[in-house]
Design an enzyme around this catalytic site. Structure first.
Site, PDB file in Angstrom:
ATOM      1  N   THR A   1      76.166  99.749  33.931  1.00  0.00           N
ATOM      2  CA  THR A   1      75.217  98.745  34.410  1.00  0.00           C
ATOM      3  C   THR A   1      75.859  97.366  34.416  1.00  0.00           C
ATOM      4  O   THR A   1      76.809  97.101  33.674  1.00  0.00           O
ATOM      5  CB  THR A   1      73.977  98.650  33.494  1.00  0.00           C
ATOM      6  N   LYS A   2      75.294  96.513  35.252  1.00  0.00           N
ATOM      7  CA  LYS A   2      75.693  95.112  35.204  1.00  0.00           C
ATOM      8  C   LYS A   2      74.562  94.418  34.445  1.00  0.00           C
ATOM      9  O   LYS A   2      73.622  93.887  35.031  1.00  0.00           O
ATOM     10  CB  LYS A   2      75.854  94.572  36.627  1.00  0.00           C
ATOM     11  N   SER A   3      74.631  94.549  33.130  1.00  0.00           N
ATOM     12  CA  SER A   3      73.548  94.028  32.299  1.00  0.00           C
ATOM     13  C   SER A   3      74.108  93.024  31.308  1.00  0.00           C
ATOM     14  O   SER A   3      75.278  93.108  30.901  1.00  0.00           O
ATOM     15  CB  SER A   3      72.855  95.183  31.561  1.00  0.00           C
TER      16      SER A   3
ATOM     17  N   TYR B   1      78.117  91.885  28.383  1.00  0.00           N
ATOM     18  CA  TYR B   1      79.026  90.762  28.610  1.00  0.00           C
ATOM     19  C   TYR B   1      79.576  90.031  27.384  1.00  0.00           C
ATOM     20  O   TYR B   1      80.613  89.364  27.499  1.00  0.00           O
ATOM     21  CB  TYR B   1      78.407  89.770  29.606  1.00  0.00           C
TER      22      TYR B   1
END
Ligand code: PMP
Length: 321
Positions: free
Chosen positions: A187-189, A193
């Site tokens: 996911t780009k969650s 990060y």
């Protein structure tokens, strides 16, 4: 053909990042929860679940001469990331596409970095409902409202890989990408990060532009916000996307390379192989294709013919959107 196998002198502070894109947002609009509102009105409550627990998913989309690159695919990835985090985005992908075009039209923006973001709020009655002072900050996402916003930040040619024409200086991060069963790695969650941000900060402290991350097994994984490719004896080698984000730029570069007759090999890559690569480059929405000039303790690399050829193919591709 894709083959798979099992397992200078750039000042880092001069590297452009989305946060440094637009100094003057006074006149800008934001699409938020179905409405276009002034930039200064795009606010959230401090009890927002996404702020406390990273129940936030993001996307990144480049717009070239008014044409978004991979718009539908990237908005679908936003939806998929949201489902994984139990967020319920109350808009279809078509509706979000329309929102992107609305912002571009309103701002008369031709070249942009678009940032869609969705997050769990602090209220349960839908967007616009008041946040109750008795809100409990419980972990459970059940019943909480999912908000969506889209920012469109104008960019100029300094934003893209032209900025990196002298090549990136990288260090290998001590932080590893987690195993796929320990974090939502596809996911780009927001929660994925912090390791990227810490790695990037440590790299900058070492006089590097960015860091290369290994995975939980010690194989080469990716950059902090970009995928990595090695050119070895004329072939393109890139890690399997099993504990890293399978970037859309990565996928585009692989297909452009294959169409151009290059052999692309997805496989587990041991860090020692960085010693024998003839060229290395990173790919991503912001970087496009950024040549790597040096990896600390590993070696130095030229801005070689394969990287240059792929940069040309990429530029031709975005010019023809
Ligand atoms: N890996 C990570 C961790 C990223 O944040 C990004 C940037 N979105 C990428 C890879 C590259 O993905 P894309 O090509 O879709 O921008």
């Amino acid at each position: 053909m894709i083959e798979t196998a099992s397992p200078g002198d750039i000042n880092p502070s001069a590297v452009t990042t989305p946060s440094s894109l637009s100094q003057d947002n006074g006149q800008r609009s934001v699409w938020m929860d179905g409405k276009v509102i002034p930039w200064s009105d795009a606010r959230i409550h401090v009890a927002t679940h996404g702020l406390h627990y990273a129940t936030t998913v993001i996307e990144a989309i480049r717009v070239y001469h008014g044409k978004p690159l991979q718009l539908v695919e990237r908005l679908r990835r936003l939806q998929e990331s949201a489902v994984m985090l139990h967020l319920k985005i109350p808009y279809s992908t078509d509706k979000l596409c329309d929102a992107v075009y609305t912002l571009l039209d309103l701002g008369r923006i031709k070249d942009a970095y678009i940032r869609p973001v969705a997050w769990l709020g602090a209220e349960s009655g839908g967007a616009g409902s008041p946040v109750s002072p008795s809100c409990s900050l419980e972990l459970s996402p059940r019943g909480l409202t999912t908000h969506v916003a889209i920012l469109a930040l104008p960019v100029d040619e300094t934003f893209s890989m032209r900025h990196y024409k002298d090549g990136l200086r990288l260090m290998i991060s001590p932080w590893a990408r987690p195993a796929p069963h320990t974090a939502p790695v596809s996911t780009k969650s927001a929660g994925m990060y912090p390791i990227s941000i810490i790695s990037r900060a440590e790299a900058e402290q070492q006089g590097c532009h960015d860091a290369l991350m290994l995975d939980h097994r010690g194989y080469v994984a990716e950059g902090t916000g970009a995928n990595v490719f090695l050119v070895i004896e004329g072939d393109l080698h890139t890690p399997l996307p099993d504990s890293l984000l399978n970037g859309f730029t990565r996928q585009l570069i692989m297909s452009l390379a294959i169409q151009d007759g290059l052999r692309v090999i997805e496989r587990a890559i041991h860090p020692d192989e960085l010693l024998r690569a003839q060229e290395i480059f990173l790919t991503g929405t912001a970087y496009e294709i950024a040549p790597v000039r040096e990896i600390l303790t590993m070696g130095e690399y030229p801005h070689g013919p394969v990287t240059q050829r792929l940069q040309t193919l990429f530029q031709d591709h975005v010019a023809s959107l």
